[in-house]
Design a protein around this motif. Structure first.
Motif, PDB file in Angstrom:
ATOM      1  N   TYR A   4      12.889  -3.473  10.679  1.00  0.00           N
ATOM      2  CA  TYR A   4      12.150  -3.060   9.468  1.00  0.00           C
ATOM      3  C   TYR A   4      12.976  -2.085   8.637  1.00  0.00           C
ATOM      4  O   TYR A   4      13.128  -2.247   7.414  1.00  0.00           O
ATOM      5  N   LEU A   5      13.554  -1.087   9.307  1.00  0.00           N
ATOM      6  CA  LEU A   5      14.352  -0.094   8.566  1.00  0.00           C
ATOM      7  C   LEU A   5      15.581  -0.735   7.944  1.00  0.00           C
ATOM      8  O   LEU A   5      16.030  -0.360   6.868  1.00  0.00           O
ATOM      9  N   ALA A   6      16.135  -1.723   8.647  1.00  0.00           N
ATOM     10  CA  ALA A   6      17.342  -2.371   8.144  1.00  0.00           C
ATOM     11  C   ALA A   6      17.033  -3.267   6.959  1.00  0.00           C
ATOM     12  O   ALA A   6      17.782  -3.316   5.982  1.00  0.00           O
TER      13      ALA A   6
ATOM     14  N   PHE B 147      14.365   8.332   3.916  1.00  0.00           N
ATOM     15  CA  PHE B 147      13.318   8.050   4.888  1.00  0.00           C
ATOM     16  C   PHE B 147      13.899   7.406   6.146  1.00  0.00           C
ATOM     17  O   PHE B 147      13.532   7.764   7.272  1.00  0.00           O
ATOM     18  N   VAL B 148      14.820   6.483   5.925  1.00  0.00           N
ATOM     19  CA  VAL B 148      15.458   5.839   7.074  1.00  0.00           C
ATOM     20  C   VAL B 148      16.122   6.908   7.944  1.00  0.00           C
ATOM     21  O   VAL B 148      16.033   6.882   9.182  1.00  0.00           O
ATOM     22  N   ALA B 149      16.757   7.885   7.273  1.00  0.00           N
ATOM     23  CA  ALA B 149      17.433   8.951   8.021  1.00  0.00           C
ATOM     24  C   ALA B 149      16.438   9.754   8.853  1.00  0.00           C
ATOM     25  O   ALA B 149      16.714  10.135   9.990  1.00  0.00           O
ATOM     26  N   THR B 150      15.251   9.995   8.288  1.00  0.00           N
ATOM     27  CA  THR B 150      14.244  10.773   9.027  1.00  0.00           C
ATOM     28  C   THR B 150      13.855  10.076  10.323  1.00  0.00           C
ATOM     29  O   THR B 150      13.765  10.707  11.388  1.00  0.00           O
ATOM     30  N   ILE B 151      13.567   8.795  10.195  1.00  0.00           N
ATOM     31  CA  ILE B 151      13.134   8.045  11.391  1.00  0.00           C
ATOM     32  C   ILE B 151      14.291   7.946  12.388  1.00  0.00           C
ATOM     33  O   ILE B 151      14.116   8.103  13.605  1.00  0.00           O
TER      34      ILE B 151
ATOM     35  N   ALA C   5       5.792  -3.436   1.513  1.00  0.00           N
ATOM     36  CA  ALA C   5       6.551  -3.562   0.269  1.00  0.00           C
ATOM     37  C   ALA C   5       5.671  -3.243  -0.933  1.00  0.00           C
ATOM     38  O   ALA C   5       6.149  -2.730  -1.943  1.00  0.00           O
ATOM     39  N   LEU C   6       4.373  -3.555  -0.817  1.00  0.00           N
ATOM     40  CA  LEU C   6       3.472  -3.297  -1.944  1.00  0.00           C
ATOM     41  C   LEU C   6       3.224  -1.795  -2.140  1.00  0.00           C
ATOM     42  O   LEU C   6       2.948  -1.354  -3.238  1.00  0.00           O
ATOM     43  N   ASP C   7       3.287  -1.059  -1.053  1.00  0.00           N
ATOM     44  CA  ASP C   7       3.057   0.381  -1.163  1.00  0.00           C
ATOM     45  C   ASP C   7       3.992   1.129  -0.204  1.00  0.00           C
ATOM     46  O   ASP C   7       3.564   1.611   0.846  1.00  0.00           O
ATOM     47  N   PRO C   8       5.275   1.194  -0.579  1.00  0.00           N
ATOM     48  CA  PRO C   8       6.266   1.771   0.354  1.00  0.00           C
ATOM     49  C   PRO C   8       5.959   3.228   0.706  1.00  0.00           C
ATOM     50  O   PRO C   8       6.199   3.643   1.835  1.00  0.00           O
ATOM     51  N   ASP C   9       5.411   3.974  -0.253  1.00  0.00           N
ATOM     52  CA  ASP C   9       5.245   5.413  -0.024  1.00  0.00           C
ATOM     53  C   ASP C   9       4.193   5.719   1.032  1.00  0.00           C
ATOM     54  O   ASP C   9       4.318   6.685   1.773  1.00  0.00           O
ATOM     55  N   ASN C  10       3.138   4.909   1.071  1.00  0.00           N
ATOM     56  CA  ASN C  10       2.114   5.158   2.082  1.00  0.00           C
ATOM     57  C   ASN C  10       2.226   4.181   3.251  1.00  0.00           C
ATOM     58  O   ASN C  10       2.540   4.565   4.375  1.00  0.00           O
TER      59      ASN C  10
END
Lengths: 629, 228
Positions: A387-389, A398-402, A350-355
């Motif tokens: 986690y994705l949910a 991103f969820v779609a990619t996974i 949560a602190l760094d969602p992008d990485n």
């Protein structure tokens, strides 16, 4: 005037004398140490005697102790482990907490000099410093006062400066230090009466470990500290056990746990409200709150979260996160139904969602797709789905990619296997399908709202997988299948007839087969966190609750109980966005409503088979009781 | 610097069956576990390795051990300090009682007051300790200086060296190199001169040089006196 001058002069002379005496004292101490070897140990014994002065020292005793320690610092190379064992013992048994700043400084200087003078004393010095991480038991109460806090800071800052200095001068010390710290970790509560104090000491010990991670050993062996902390969290987590959480409810066979507001009044009200057996009574926080281990775990988690925040502000979160993920894959992932420890990784994401957030999901997906051990793979995909949910910070794209990766794997699996439905044989596949459906229950609408994602979703061979001979709809958890089909139908994702929805339930017992009764059929690791402080301050703002999920079938179709909540001013379903957009404080006010709404989302054994309508489980407990399925 | 050597070793690594999928990775892991630790087998600390597996076939051990053995050849860089060896290290701390040094970035060494030759005198400059030579003012040891010292003893477990600065060829490495090179070049020049000039001439030149030196010293002293 003349008298004053004379007075000043004598003072000056005195000071010179003192200086002179100091250097003389060093040689005196040297002589005392050397003379022991020739059998004359009188001055040596005097010196050892001074070291034993510990509590309530008079000013002159303090001065004597400080001078002796300083003199010893200058003569460390003359200390011999054979002849001066008693002196070493008394130095190493000194507790920093018993002394004032002057003695502490002198003692620290001596310990640094001893540790770096010869390899022989390094371990003992480190051991002594580590044993000073926690105060003596009698001081624990005093620590709660401001004066105690100041004392704590005085001691700890000196300890960490000393450790850093030793690690700088003796690089090997970092590795040895981390071994000592891990060995001395307090793990058990021996005496019931001392639990509170022991809890306080454990908290302080972990605080020191985290401080070491960013300080003395960080560069060399910091990841070991972090892993040890995570291991400790898991041990405490496992010590709590599902039975403790569900103690009140197990007789009723309710498989839903929910965190309620912690005020006693609210709890009583809730009990009155739900005590009639019609509605599932949620877990009262009291039952977990009384649990000293849960309290300890809560506070340790909070400390770990704070540490992660400080790492993020120092721009070293990605490096720490690597260790966290390694630790997660090694221990948490394979821990049987870990309940809380996984939130450390969640918060780091949560602190760094992008990485971090992206890395975590990809690691889990890799572990599912390329893993060897079926149980690990199932566990990985359960974590991934949850986690994705639940990760509010993850974008729909991103969820779609996974999701695409999962669907692709499942589809390849379907094509490669010709067999018929076999819950045990294809358990990895079924857990993958369940994960896909679970994620879509939470994310379908948000994905459908973005045209590019919608087209991606429509192109995924989900329908082919679900209609394959392996028949995942009949094996996966019925509540998830039900909710998924309902949403998929409304979103026109799957052109399924209504009849299929209820047909699937007939085979619902199979869902426990594919994971085994004890395994993953109903394990969603990132369900709402039950630890009060953790949840309130850290997890909640980043967490997507079922209440806030926008379903594809919209808000108008909710049943009457949901409308009751809507009457209070906030509709349950159509206000999802509003709720998510509001400030955290505002959401906090709605906790009661939220809990009530969550209870509506639960599945009770009564209506699992009988009542037509099923809702998505907000929090699911494992199927420990026979009635649950 | 002494104490470093490259050894060719024929090794056998025993691997569990779980690592049979990626043997080369497992071998590297096994060898890496030896790094920066004192090993009695090699009588030193392995700093680096280069590995070569000539035989692609492992041997499955008979009996109760399910391990398989892989033979390999490795070049090992070994650090094995022994007493009287000359080492180099970077000074990290100086106090009156001792000089703390780190050798090769991982091994700590200490030179205590008693092992520092009398030539060096402890001074405090800007709050930091410095050891300066009484005879050559430019020969100073401070934090950050790379020094040469002689090994007295070694604690293998901690990799802690006790050193000495007693022999004359120890001290600041930079100064020693420069001094040594100056010595070398001046002696080289002298050899050339020797070929051309006879003894008497050389004596006068030497005397002149000495006088010149003396004069410059005198003028410096005079200048200093005038300044004051």
């Amino acid at each position: 005037m003349g008298v004053e001058l004379a007075h000043q002069y004598t003072q000056f002379n005195d000071m010179e004398d003192v200086n002179f005496t100091d250097s003389q004292l060093v040689s005196h101490v040297r002589d005392a140490l050397v003379l022991v070897q020739s059998g004359d140990s009188e001055s040596y014994h005097q010196l050892v005697g001074v070291m034993h002065h510990s509590q309530r020292l008079a000013a002159d005793e303090v001065a004597l102790l400080v001078t002796s320690l300083k003199a010893l610092s200058g003569a460390v190379s003359y200390i011999d482990s054979v002849y001066h064992q008693s002196l070493l013992n008394s130095i190493f048994s000194m507790k920093m907490w018993n002394y004032g700043p002057d003695v502490m400084d002198a003692l620290i200087e001596l310990v640094i000099n001893l540790a770096t003078s010869s390899g022989k004393y390094l371990d003992s010095c480190l051991d002594m410093l580590v044993s000073n991480f926690t105060p003596p038991l009698y001081l624990v109460e005093a620590l709660k006062q401001p004066r105690g806090q100041a004392k704590k800071e005085q001691v700890l800052s000196r300890l960490h400066i000393a450790l850093k200095e030793i690690a700088r001068l003796v690089p090997v010390a970092a590795t040895r230090l981390s071994s000592i710290v891990v060995q001395k970790m307090p793990m058990t509560f021996k005496n019931d009466g001392e639990k509170d104090r022991l809890k306080c000491r454990t908290e302080m010990y972990v605080e020191n470990m985290l401080r070491l991670e960013s300080g003395a050993v960080g560069e060399y062996d910091g990841n070991r500290m972090l892993m040890a902390v995570v291991d400790m969290l898991i041990e405490l987590d496992v010590a709590i056990g599902w039975d403790d959480i569900l103690r009140d409810d197990s007789s009723k066979g309710i498989f839903k746990i929910e965190l309620e507001d912690d005020t006693a009044n609210d709890e009583e009200e809730e009990e009155d409200e739900y005590g009639d057996g019609e509605l599932p009574r949620t877990l009262s926080h009291r039952s977990l709150g009384k649990n000293i281990i849960a309290d300890l775990l809560d506070s340790l988690m909070v400390r770990t979260f704070e540490h992660l925040e400080s790492c993020a502000s120092d721009n070293r979160l990605s490096e720490v996160f690597k260790t966290l993920v390694d630790s997660f894959m090694l221990t948490i992932l394979n821990t049987y139904k870990s309940k809380f420890a996984q939130f450390v990784v969640f918060y780091a994401c949560a602190l760094d969602p992008d990485n971090c957030g992206v890395t975590f999901a990809q690691t889990l997906a890799d572990s599912f797709i390329y893993g060897d051990n079926p149980l690990t793979r199932m566990s990985a995909v359960a974590y991934l789905a949850s986690y994705l949910a639940r990760g509010k910070f993850l974008s729909a794209a991103f969820v779609a990619t996974i999701l695409k990766r999962l669907v692709h794997w499942c589809w390849e699996y379907c094509k490669s296997k010709d067999g018929v439905m076999n819950p045990k044989g294809h358990r990895v596949f079924y857990s993958g399908c369940q994960a896909i459906m679970y994620v879509l229950c939470f994310r379908m609408r948000s994905m459908m709202e973005i045209p590019s994602l919608k087209s991606q979703l429509l192109f995924m061979p989900i329908e082919s997988i679900l209609k394959s001979k392996l028949n995942p709809l009949k094996v996966c958890l019925p509540s998830i299948v039900e909710e998924f089909l309902k949403q998929a139908k409304d979103a026109h994702l799957l052109p399924l007839p209504d009849s299929l929805i209820f047909d699937s339930l007939l085979e619902s017992h199979l869902s426990s087969d594919f994971g085994g009764l004890e395994r993953l059929d109903m394990f969603f690791p990132f369900d709402p966190c039950l630890l009060k402080n953790c949840d309130r301050s850290f997890i909640r703002p980043n967490f997507l609750y079922w209440k806030n999920v926008k379903t594809t079938y919209g808000g108008d179709e909710e049943d009457s109980s949901d409308e009751e909540i809507a009457e209070d001013g906030d509709g349950l379903t159509d206000n999802g966005e509003k709720l998510m957009g509001r400030s955290y404080e505002m959401q906090d006010v709605d906790i009661d409503h939220f809990d009530f709404a969550m209870s509506k989302m639960s599945i009770t054994p009564k209506n699992a088979f009988g009542v037509q309508r099923m809702q998505m489980p907000s929090r699911i407990r494992p199927s420990t009781s026979p009635e649950s399925l | 610097m002494e104490g470093l050597s490259v050894s060719d070793a024929n090794l056998v690594v025993y691997l569990p069956p779980s690592q049979s999928k990626n043997v080369s990775h497992a071998i590297l892991r096994e060898l890496s576990s030896l790094l920066f630790r004192y090993s009695e087998t090699f009588d030193g600390v392995i700093l680096a390795y280069a590995v070569n597996t000539p035989n692609k076939r492992g041997r499955i051990l008979s009996g109760v051990h399910p391990y398989f053995a892989v033979g390999l050849q490795a070049k090992l860089l070994i650090f094995s300090p022994k007493p009287e060896m000359l080492l180099e290290g970077k000074v990290v701390k100086i106090v009156r009682e001792s000089i703390h040094v780190i050798v090769l970035g991982f091994s700590s060494a200490i030179i205590t007051n008693g092992d520092i030759r009398d030539e060096f005198r402890f001074k405090k400059k800007h709050g930091e300790g410095v050891y300066v030579s009484r005879y050559h003012k430019k020969h100073a040891i401070k934090v950050g200086t790379v020094i040469r010292f002689v090994v007295k003893s070694l604690d293998e477990e901690i990799l802690h060296i006790s050193g000495s600065l007693t022999p004359p060829h120890t001290g600041s490495a930079r100064w020693l190199i420069k001094h040594f090179e100056d010595d070398k070049t001046s002696s080289g020049k002298r050899k050339e001169v020797e070929g051309e000039l006879d003894m008497a001439e050389r004596d006068t030149i030497d005397r002149e040089a000495l006088n010149k030196d003396h004069e410059t010293k005198k003028t410096k002293k005079r200048k200093a006196a005038e300044d004051h």
